[in-house]
Design a protein around this motif. Structure first.
Motif, PDB file in Angstrom:
ATOM      1  N   ALA A  96       0.816  -1.217   0.000  1.00  0.00           N
ATOM      2  CA  ALA A  96       0.000   0.000   0.000  1.00  0.00           C
ATOM      3  C   ALA A  96       0.850   1.268   0.000  1.00  0.00           C
ATOM      4  N   VAL A  97       1.987   1.244  -0.677  1.00  0.00           N
ATOM      5  CA  VAL A  97       2.910   2.382  -0.647  1.00  0.00           C
ATOM      6  C   VAL A  97       2.245   3.648  -1.178  1.00  0.00           C
ATOM      7  N   ARG A  98       1.551   3.547  -2.303  1.00  0.00           N
ATOM      8  CA  ARG A  98       0.884   4.742  -2.863  1.00  0.00           C
ATOM      9  C   ARG A  98      -0.222   5.249  -1.948  1.00  0.00           C
ATOM     10  N   ALA A  99      -0.978   4.339  -1.371  1.00  0.00           N
ATOM     11  CA  ALA A  99      -2.040   4.743  -0.446  1.00  0.00           C
ATOM     12  C   ALA A  99      -1.453   5.421   0.786  1.00  0.00           C
ATOM     13  N   VAL A 100      -0.311   4.920   1.246  1.00  0.00           N
ATOM     14  CA  VAL A 100       0.372   5.557   2.370  1.00  0.00           C
ATOM     15  C   VAL A 100       0.791   6.970   1.985  1.00  0.00           C
ATOM     16  N   GLY A 101       1.323   7.126   0.763  1.00  0.00           N
ATOM     17  CA  GLY A 101       1.713   8.451   0.291  1.00  0.00           C
ATOM     18  C   GLY A 101       0.531   9.412   0.245  1.00  0.00           C
ATOM     19  N   LEU A 102      -0.606   8.913  -0.235  1.00  0.00           N
ATOM     20  CA  LEU A 102      -1.800   9.763  -0.286  1.00  0.00           C
ATOM     21  C   LEU A 102      -2.273  10.133   1.116  1.00  0.00           C
ATOM     22  N   ALA A 103      -2.280   9.169   2.014  1.00  0.00           N
ATOM     23  CA  ALA A 103      -2.701   9.448   3.395  1.00  0.00           C
ATOM     24  C   ALA A 103      -1.744  10.428   4.062  1.00  0.00           C
ATOM     25  N   ASN A 104      -0.461  10.234   3.834  1.00  0.00           N
ATOM     26  CA  ASN A 104       0.532  11.143   4.405  1.00  0.00           C
ATOM     27  C   ASN A 104       0.301  12.563   3.888  1.00  0.00           C
ATOM     28  N   GLY A 105      -0.034  12.690   2.615  1.00  0.00           N
ATOM     29  CA  GLY A 105      -0.298  13.989   2.021  1.00  0.00           C
ATOM     30  C   GLY A 105      -1.558  14.653   2.534  1.00  0.00           C
ATOM     31  N   GLN A 106      -2.449  13.884   3.126  1.00  0.00           N
ATOM     32  CA  GLN A 106      -3.689  14.433   3.685  1.00  0.00           C
ATOM     33  C   GLN A 106      -3.577  14.722   5.179  1.00  0.00           C
ATOM     34  N   ASN A 107      -2.394  14.560   5.742  1.00  0.00           N
ATOM     35  CA  ASN A 107      -2.173  14.804   7.169  1.00  0.00           C
ATOM     36  C   ASN A 107      -2.581  16.240   7.520  1.00  0.00           C
ATOM     37  N   PRO A 108      -3.585  16.416   8.370  1.00  0.00           N
ATOM     38  CA  PRO A 108      -4.030  17.772   8.709  1.00  0.00           C
ATOM     39  C   PRO A 108      -3.179  18.458   9.777  1.00  0.00           C
ATOM     40  N   ILE A 109      -2.254  17.713  10.399  1.00  0.00           N
ATOM     41  CA  ILE A 109      -1.479  18.266  11.513  1.00  0.00           C
ATOM     42  C   ILE A 109       0.016  18.052  11.262  1.00  0.00           C
ATOM     43  N   PRO A 110       0.539  18.645  10.156  1.00  0.00           N
ATOM     44  CA  PRO A 110       1.967  18.475   9.887  1.00  0.00           C
ATOM     45  C   PRO A 110       2.805  19.062  11.022  1.00  0.00           C
ATOM     46  N   LEU A 111       4.033  18.658  11.082  1.00  0.00           N
ATOM     47  CA  LEU A 111       5.001  18.991  12.123  1.00  0.00           C
ATOM     48  C   LEU A 111       4.751  18.143  13.357  1.00  0.00           C
ATOM     49  N   ILE A 112       3.564  18.226  13.925  1.00  0.00           N
ATOM     50  CA  ILE A 112       3.265  17.438  15.117  1.00  0.00           C
ATOM     51  C   ILE A 112       3.095  15.969  14.735  1.00  0.00           C
ATOM     52  N   VAL A 113       2.407  15.706  13.637  1.00  0.00           N
ATOM     53  CA  VAL A 113       2.442  14.395  12.989  1.00  0.00           C
ATOM     54  C   VAL A 113       3.467  14.584  11.870  1.00  0.00           C
ATOM     55  N   PRO A 114       4.716  14.163  12.097  1.00  0.00           N
ATOM     56  CA  PRO A 114       5.858  14.610  11.284  1.00  0.00           C
ATOM     57  C   PRO A 114       5.959  13.992   9.888  1.00  0.00           C
ATOM     58  N   CYS A 115       5.011  14.322   9.047  1.00  0.00           N
ATOM     59  CA  CYS A 115       4.998  13.784   7.684  1.00  0.00           C
ATOM     60  C   CYS A 115       6.219  14.227   6.881  1.00  0.00           C
ATOM     61  N   HIS A 116       6.899  15.275   7.323  1.00  0.00           N
ATOM     62  CA  HIS A 116       8.116  15.714   6.630  1.00  0.00           C
ATOM     63  C   HIS A 116       9.230  14.693   6.768  1.00  0.00           C
ATOM     64  N   ARG A 117       9.116  13.769   7.704  1.00  0.00           N
ATOM     65  CA  ARG A 117      10.144  12.751   7.922  1.00  0.00           C
ATOM     66  C   ARG A 117       9.983  11.533   7.009  1.00  0.00           C
ATOM     67  N   VAL A 118       8.954  11.546   6.162  1.00  0.00           N
ATOM     68  CA  VAL A 118       8.736  10.450   5.219  1.00  0.00           C
ATOM     69  C   VAL A 118       9.307  10.877   3.870  1.00  0.00           C
ATOM     70  N   ILE A 119      10.168  10.014   3.327  1.00  0.00           N
ATOM     71  CA  ILE A 119      10.900  10.335   2.093  1.00  0.00           C
ATOM     72  C   ILE A 119      10.753   9.198   1.089  1.00  0.00           C
ATOM     73  N   GLY A 120      11.219   9.439  -0.115  1.00  0.00           N
ATOM     74  CA  GLY A 120      11.209   8.404  -1.139  1.00  0.00           C
ATOM     75  C   GLY A 120      12.184   7.283  -0.806  1.00  0.00           C
TER      76      GLY A 120
END
Length: 171
Positions: A116-140
């Motif tokens: 589910a890598v693409r689905a994870v990417g989409l969910a990560n992109g919909q994170n409404p609370i960036p920084l606190i939920v650190p989606c910036h730490r997810v990379i290719g």
């Protein structure tokens, strides 16, 4: 991301090294952090006392983070919407330690859905609370800095600030 708009919602603006952030909290917890480049609007709203308390705690935590005095946000109560799958991804992303990065594939494996890598990417992109939920730490998987709601320069700044950028290019 859908931000609940109700009389109980409290909003504020916070100046940070990455630009102005707009935050919203409900009586249940923090519901959104928006970057300056985000086109979504948040009305100025005082909200209820519980919503203001959540908002104040989040602002203090972010100020401490940007001052280099905080690496976790466990004491900030979150009340993000989203599907069960999105919340599962956000919980996994919340477990990525300060100064580290993981790939989308690793997040997918951590939640027991390695395909589910693409689905994870989409969910990560919909994170409404960036920084606190650190989606910036997810990379290719190849270490590239991919998509981020605050823009790739902001993602790069955050990873450099956390000391993770060198690790990001080795992953």
């Amino acid at each position: 991301m859908r931000i609940p708009m109700a009389d109980a919602l409290a909003t504020t603006r916070l100046d940070t090294p990455i630009g102005e952030l707009r935050l919203a909290a409900s009586p249940e917890g923090l519901v959104a952090i928006l970057f300056a480049c985000d086109e979504k609007t948040l009305p100025a709203a005082r909200g209820t006392a519980p919503a203001r308390a959540h908002l104040d705690r989040a602002c203090t935590a972010l100020q401490e983070y940007f001052a280099g005095r905080r690496t976790t946000f466990e004491d900030v109560t979150l009340a993000a919407g989203g599907t069960e799958f999105q919340r599962e991804v956000w919980r996994a992303v919340s477990g990525i330690p300060f100064g580290q990065t993981v790939s989308y594939a690793r997040v997918a494996t951590r939640i027991g859905r390695p395909k589910a890598v693409r689905a994870v990417g989409l969910a990560n992109g919909q994170n409404p609370i960036p920084l606190i939920v650190p989606c910036h730490r997810v990379i290719g998987s190849n270490g590239s800095l991919t998509g981020f709601g605050g823009g790739l320069p902001t993602k790069k700044w955050l990873l450099e600030f956390e000391g993770a950028l060198a690790a990001a290019h080795r992953s």
